[in-house]
Design an enzyme around this catalytic site. Structure first.
Site, PDB file in Angstrom:
ATOM      1  N   LYS A  64       0.857  -1.192   0.000  1.00  0.00           N
ATOM      2  CA  LYS A  64       0.000   0.000   0.000  1.00  0.00           C
ATOM      3  C   LYS A  64       0.886   1.232   0.000  1.00  0.00           C
ATOM      4  O   LYS A  64       1.987   1.216   0.560  1.00  0.00           O
ATOM      5  CB  LYS A  64      -0.888   0.039   1.251  1.00  0.00           C
ATOM      6  CG  LYS A  64      -2.185   0.803   1.060  1.00  0.00           C
ATOM      7  CD  LYS A  64      -3.229  -0.079   0.393  1.00  0.00           C
ATOM      8  CE  LYS A  64      -4.576   0.578   0.220  1.00  0.00           C
ATOM      9  NZ  LYS A  64      -5.594  -0.383  -0.241  1.00  0.00           N
ATOM     10  N   GLY A 168     -21.466   5.001   3.585  1.00  0.00           N
ATOM     11  CA  GLY A 168     -20.396   5.581   2.765  1.00  0.00           C
ATOM     12  C   GLY A 168     -20.800   5.571   1.298  1.00  0.00           C
ATOM     13  O   GLY A 168     -21.016   4.518   0.710  1.00  0.00           O
ATOM     14  N   GLY A 170     -19.030   6.901  -1.398  1.00  0.00           N
ATOM     15  CA  GLY A 170     -17.924   7.270  -2.295  1.00  0.00           C
ATOM     16  C   GLY A 170     -18.138   6.582  -3.631  1.00  0.00           C
ATOM     17  O   GLY A 170     -19.269   6.243  -3.989  1.00  0.00           O
ATOM     18  N   ASN A 171     -17.045   6.343  -4.362  1.00  0.00           N
ATOM     19  CA  ASN A 171     -17.188   5.733  -5.690  1.00  0.00           C
ATOM     20  C   ASN A 171     -17.894   4.392  -5.604  1.00  0.00           C
ATOM     21  O   ASN A 171     -18.887   4.153  -6.292  1.00  0.00           O
ATOM     22  CB  ASN A 171     -15.808   5.511  -6.326  1.00  0.00           C
ATOM     23  CG  ASN A 171     -15.176   6.822  -6.735  1.00  0.00           C
ATOM     24  OD1 ASN A 171     -15.879   7.776  -7.055  1.00  0.00           O
ATOM     25  ND2 ASN A 171     -13.863   6.867  -6.716  1.00  0.00           N
ATOM     26  N   VAL A 172     -17.373   3.503  -4.753  1.00  0.00           N
ATOM     27  CA  VAL A 172     -17.926   2.147  -4.702  1.00  0.00           C
ATOM     28  C   VAL A 172     -19.320   2.162  -4.071  1.00  0.00           C
ATOM     29  O   VAL A 172     -20.253   1.538  -4.586  1.00  0.00           O
ATOM     30  CB  VAL A 172     -16.979   1.191  -3.946  1.00  0.00           C
ATOM     31  CG1 VAL A 172     -17.577  -0.210  -3.903  1.00  0.00           C
ATOM     32  CG2 VAL A 172     -15.602   1.155  -4.621  1.00  0.00           C
TER      33      VAL A 172
HETATM   34  N1  PHE Z   1      -7.834   0.196  -3.810  1.00  0.00           N
HETATM   35  C1  PHE Z   1      -7.699  -1.132  -4.310  1.00  0.00           C
HETATM   36  C2  PHE Z   1      -7.938  -2.129  -3.179  1.00  0.00           C
HETATM   37  O1  PHE Z   1      -7.960  -1.780  -2.021  1.00  0.00           O
HETATM   38  C3  PHE Z   1      -6.331  -1.338  -4.805  1.00  0.00           C
HETATM   39  C4  PHE Z   1      -6.113  -1.678  -6.228  1.00  0.00           C
HETATM   40  C5  PHE Z   1      -7.095  -1.695  -7.187  1.00  0.00           C
HETATM   41  C6  PHE Z   1      -4.851  -2.013  -6.601  1.00  0.00           C
HETATM   42  C7  PHE Z   1      -6.805  -2.053  -8.467  1.00  0.00           C
HETATM   43  C8  PHE Z   1      -4.526  -2.364  -7.859  1.00  0.00           C
HETATM   44  C9  PHE Z   1      -5.536  -2.382  -8.792  1.00  0.00           C
HETATM   45  O2  PHE Z   1      -8.112  -3.299  -3.420  1.00  0.00           O
END
Ligand code: PHE
Length: 344
Positions: A64, A168, A170-172
């Site tokens: 990360k 939440g 947000g996008n998702v």
């Molecule tokens: N934000 C995504 C997750 O937490 C991370 C990610 C998505 C990494 C797509 C690489 C490709 O899973």
């Protein structure tokens, strides 16, 4: 950890595991009153990515990135671009051991900026050779997980007859609200930003403050904001039968999984339910699969959740324990293979 030479901001890259392969994990650009909180976040989230990849059947490890922006105004465009270039430098210096992608606070356009300086980046826009926005695929994976949970609890994957709370938008979370509403589900939605109430109105969904939505009487609670929402204190107040959502690191403490199980609440670990985005991006960008095949892999999350629920029943444990076992078996096997290869 570096102080970005262009932005002056702390750039933190945590590589948690490469046992299964290159570590992957998004780049979080977020405000922290103390950069050490950003460091904690990076370390915890990278461990979650290791589990996410292992249970998701990916040949990748977990990592990360956190750009720890101090409290105060949002970054201007120039400083933001500088920070993304700083991230690219750190990633390049790792020589391919880690690749990034979007996360809270970053988007495909940001991945394009990083991609100008390193090839170890996923989800740049299609015209820049990437697989684009991963959030619809993360949402698709959550829906697959929800269907598996409902099949188990009610004998049917039909979400139209269920009541859900989404915490939440947000996008998702927004994708989830739209799709679940289109399927006829009864929804309570929530966000810390009161302007998101417009979406509730548009969809005819109920609106509640985050705490109210967390403790609403629903079939499934869907945490879709930042982590740490499942605390010891909230467990006795929950009125849901199950919890499955895309927020990373939902448990405030590991022991909360046991408390949820004791209360008879089925918790599908975040790293299982939220894997759709990374599964899709890696299928398309690493394995060169077509979008249909990549989406089919995301749908496989339903089978994984079904297997975990079945294993939990069979062994008298819970899906969280079953998921950890599965991850540890895969990671252990990969570590043994690597040791074997390196022995003379
Ligand atoms: N934000 C995504 C997750 O937490 C991370 C990610 C998505 C990494 C797509 C690489 C490709 O899973």
């Amino acid at each position: 950890m570096r102080t970005g030479s262009r932005s002056g901001l702390p750039v933190i890259v945590a590589v948690h595991s490469t046992a299964l392969g290159q570590a992957v994990g998004g780049c979080r650009l977020w405000h922290y009153s103390d950069w050490r909180d950003g460091l904690d976040d990076a370390v915890r989230l990278s461990a979650g990515m290791t589990l996410k990849c292992a249970v998701g059947g990916l040949g990748n490890g977990g990592g990360k990135t956190v750009i720890a922006v101090p409290d105060g105004p949002r970054l201007g465009a120039a400083r933001r671009a500088a920070a993304l270039r700083d991230v690219a430098d750190v990633i390049e210096s790792l020589g391919g051991r880690y690749a990034t992608g979007p996360d809270v606070g970053t988007a495909p356009a940001d991945m394009a900026v990083i991609g100008e300086h390193t090839r170890h980046v996923f989800c740049a826009p299609a015209q820049r050779g990437g697989s684009g926005d991963s959030s619809p695929h993360t949402a698709a994976g959550v829906i697959a997980a929800l269907r598996a949970v409902c099949t188990r609890m009610h004998g049917s994957p039909d979400l139209g007859r269920r009541k859900l709370a989404i915490v939440g938008l947000g996008n998702v979370g927004t994708h989830l609200a739209r799709q679940l509403s289109a399927e006829g589900a009864s929804l309570v939605v929530s966000d810390i930003d009161p302007r998101k109430q417009a979406l509730a109105r548009e969809l005819g969904a109920g609106w509640a403050k985050p705490q109210g939505a967390m403790t609403a009487q629903v079939d499934v609670l869907v945490p879709a904001a930042l982590g740490g929402v499942l605390t010891r204190q909230i467990v006795p107040r929950l009125r849901c039968a199950a919890i499955a959502g895309p927020a990373n690191n939902q448990l405030a403490e590991p022991d909360v999984a046991r408390l949820l199980h004791q209360r008879g609440i089925v918790w599908i670990p975040d790293y299982v339910a939220s894997a759709g985005g990374v599964i899709y991006a890696l299928a398309v960008e690493l394995r060169k699969q077509d979008p249909q095949a990549a989406s089919a892999r995301v749908q496989g999350i339903a089978d994984t959740v079904g297997l975990l629920l079945h294993t939990a029943d069979r062994t008298g444990s819970d899906p969280a324990t079953a998921a950890l076992d599965l991850a540890q078996r895969r990671l252990g096997a990969a570590t043994r293979r690597a040791r074997h290869r390196s022995e003379p």
